[in-house]
Motif scaffolding. Structure first.
Motif, mmCIF file in Angstrom:
data_model
loop_
_atom_site.group_PDB
_atom_site.id
_atom_site.type_symbol
_atom_site.label_atom_id
_atom_site.label_comp_id
_atom_site.label_asym_id
_atom_site.label_seq_id
_atom_site.Cartn_x
_atom_site.Cartn_y
_atom_site.Cartn_z
ATOM 1 N N ASP A 162 35.825 26.324 49.563
ATOM 2 C CA ASP A 162 36.337 25.899 48.263
ATOM 3 C C ASP A 162 35.660 26.205 47.097
ATOM 4 N N ASP A 163 36.306 26.919 46.383
ATOM 5 C CA ASP A 163 35.545 27.500 45.193
ATOM 6 C C ASP A 163 36.706 27.521 44.121
ATOM 7 N N LYS A 164 36.688 26.505 43.170
ATOM 8 C CA LYS A 164 37.680 26.669 42.190
ATOM 9 C C LYS A 164 37.365 27.641 40.899
ATOM 10 N N ARG A 165 36.162 27.907 40.773
ATOM 11 C CA ARG A 165 35.478 28.682 39.884
ATOM 12 C C ARG A 165 35.741 30.231 40.377
ATOM 13 N N GLY A 166 35.491 30.433 41.565
ATOM 14 C CA GLY A 166 35.857 31.839 42.017
ATOM 15 C C GLY A 166 37.234 32.113 42.053
ATOM 16 N N VAL A 167 38.152 31.084 42.173
ATOM 17 C CA VAL A 167 39.637 31.399 42.400
ATOM 18 C C VAL A 167 39.980 31.832 40.719
ATOM 19 N N MET A 168 39.439 31.607 39.770
ATOM 20 C CA MET A 168 39.697 32.153 38.399
ATOM 21 C C MET A 168 39.586 33.374 38.218
ATOM 22 N N GLY A 169 38.529 34.084 39.210
ATOM 23 C CA GLY A 169 38.446 35.674 39.261
ATOM 24 C C GLY A 169 39.406 36.429 40.221
ATOM 25 N N LEU A 170 40.258 35.633 40.853
ATOM 26 C CA LEU A 170 41.489 36.510 41.561
ATOM 27 C C LEU A 170 41.906 37.416 40.973
ATOM 28 N N GLY A 171 42.576 37.298 39.586
ATOM 29 C CA GLY A 171 43.076 38.349 38.908
ATOM 30 C C GLY A 171 42.271 39.713 38.922
ATOM 31 N N LEU A 172 41.052 39.502 38.900
ATOM 32 C CA LEU A 172 40.008 40.672 38.557
ATOM 33 C C LEU A 172 39.943 41.520 40.184
ATOM 34 N N GLN A 173 40.429 40.900 41.314
ATOM 35 C CA GLN A 173 40.436 41.705 42.378
ATOM 36 C C GLN A 173 41.708 42.115 43.139
ATOM 37 N N GLN A 174 42.946 41.965 42.049
ATOM 38 C CA GLN A 174 44.364 42.344 42.214
ATOM 39 C C GLN A 174 44.433 43.633 41.305
ATOM 40 N N GLY A 175 45.544 44.514 41.917
ATOM 41 C CA GLY A 175 45.829 45.493 40.811
ATOM 42 C C GLY A 175 47.049 46.506 41.495
ATOM 43 N N ARG A 176 47.076 47.591 40.773
ATOM 44 C CA ARG A 176 48.153 48.541 41.246
ATOM 45 C C ARG A 176 47.464 49.867 41.507
ATOM 46 N N VAL A 177 48.324 50.585 42.274
ATOM 47 C CA VAL A 177 47.725 51.974 42.742
ATOM 48 C C VAL A 177 48.923 52.874 42.460
ATOM 49 N N PHE A 178 48.459 54.016 41.714
ATOM 50 C CA PHE A 178 49.400 55.009 41.166
ATOM 51 C C PHE A 178 48.861 56.373 41.969
ATOM 52 N N LEU A 179 50.004 56.918 42.567
ATOM 53 C CA LEU A 179 49.796 58.250 43.417
ATOM 54 C C LEU A 179 50.678 59.322 42.717
#
Length: 286
Positions: free
Chosen positions: A238-255
């Motif tokens: 349980d970490d509502k503050r940590g969830v706010m950084g979820l977008g920083l862990q997601q991304g796109r890969v270009f090849l």
């Protein structure tokens, strides 16, 4: 065998580390008013609850949600000390009966393993009445995606979620449309030699996204590709503050189709310090 060996090792190590860690600081709670019983004695209705919750540590309960023959649950009981209730669940009544026979033949103490017949999602639901599990194990034939939403809620805060996905061809880009439907991500076919790492990251991203809906984070303990499947171990908290950084862990890969070079772009970034906020940072999605 490798899957079960690794699962026993990770669960045992996780429980040992958790038992050795200092307990988190208790939150200050408003003490309820004392009630009087007919005999004139004062009774604290919260006292029993506090003693139950904050007294001696309860033994960790484990759910093997797709147990089949019950072999994994039996190994947990035999090879990991001081386990609490181990629930071996399967939808097939024949499998449930096989679990009971295997428990008996392996000399497991009565009550150490509970054979349960039912849907895995139902077994992981109803945590308000039954309580959450210290560890939940999901090892299906195919994708674990249909079970993740219930699984991230069935694990207690700071507990371990262990899951397998055997649809490696889908995760590695052979069927991108199926992968996007199941996991919310489309892999890059070929992947510049990194297809197995991409497969792991897609599964971990899906788990984190489901956990985030309930104000929970998913921290990776271990993630491996073995033969035709991936196996991941994550700590759900349980970490509502940590969830706010979820977008920083997601991304796109270009090849690059020519040289195979890869580049990444995060969904969000941290911008700051924010003006007038004493040097604090804010998350900006662009």
């Amino acid at each position: 065998v490798v899957n079960r060996d690794l699962s026993v090792l990770c669960l045992r190590t996780f429980l040992e580390l958790r038992a050795a860690a200092p307990p988190p600081p208790a939150r200050a709670a408003k003490r309820p008013r004392l009630e009087e019983d007919p005999a004139g004695k004062q009774e604290d209705p919260a006292g029993k609850e506090e003693g139950r919750e904050f007294g001696a540590k309860k033994k960790p309960a484990v759910l093997d949600a797709l147990s089949a023959s019950g072999l994994r649950a039996i190994r947990y009981v035999k090879e990991i000390p001081r386990l609490g209730d181990v629930v071996a669940n399967d939808l097939d009544p024949n499998a449930t009966e096989a679990i009971r026979l295997n428990v008996k033949k392996n000399g497991i103490a009565e009550g150490a393993v509970t054979a349960q017949c039912g849907d895995a999602v139902d077994a992981m639901s109803g945590v308000e009445n039954r309580g959450r599990f210290a560890a939940v194990d999901l090892d299906p034939y195919g994708s674990a995606a249909p079970f993740i939403d219930a699984a991230v809620r069935a694990v207690e805060s700071g507990g371990l979620l262990m899951l397998t996905c055997t649809d490696l061809a889908v995760l590695c880009g052979n069927h991108s449309e199926a992968c996007f439907a199941r996991y919310g991500a489309a892999p890059v076919k070929g992947g510049g030699g990194n297809v197995h790492e991409m497969a792991l990251r897609i599964v971990l991203g899906m788990v984190a996204a489901h956990a985030g809906k309930y104000g929970r984070t998913a921290k990776v303990l271990a993630a491996v590709k073995i033969d035709f499947y991936v196996r991941v171990f994550v700590v759900v908290s349980d970490d509502k503050r940590g969830v706010m950084g979820l977008g920083l862990q997601q991304g796109r890969v270009f090849l690059c189709n020519g040289c195979g070079s890869m580049a990444t772009e995060r969904v969000g970034r941290v911008k700051g310090p924010a003006q007038g906020q004493g040097g604090s940072f804010e998350e900006v999605f662009e």
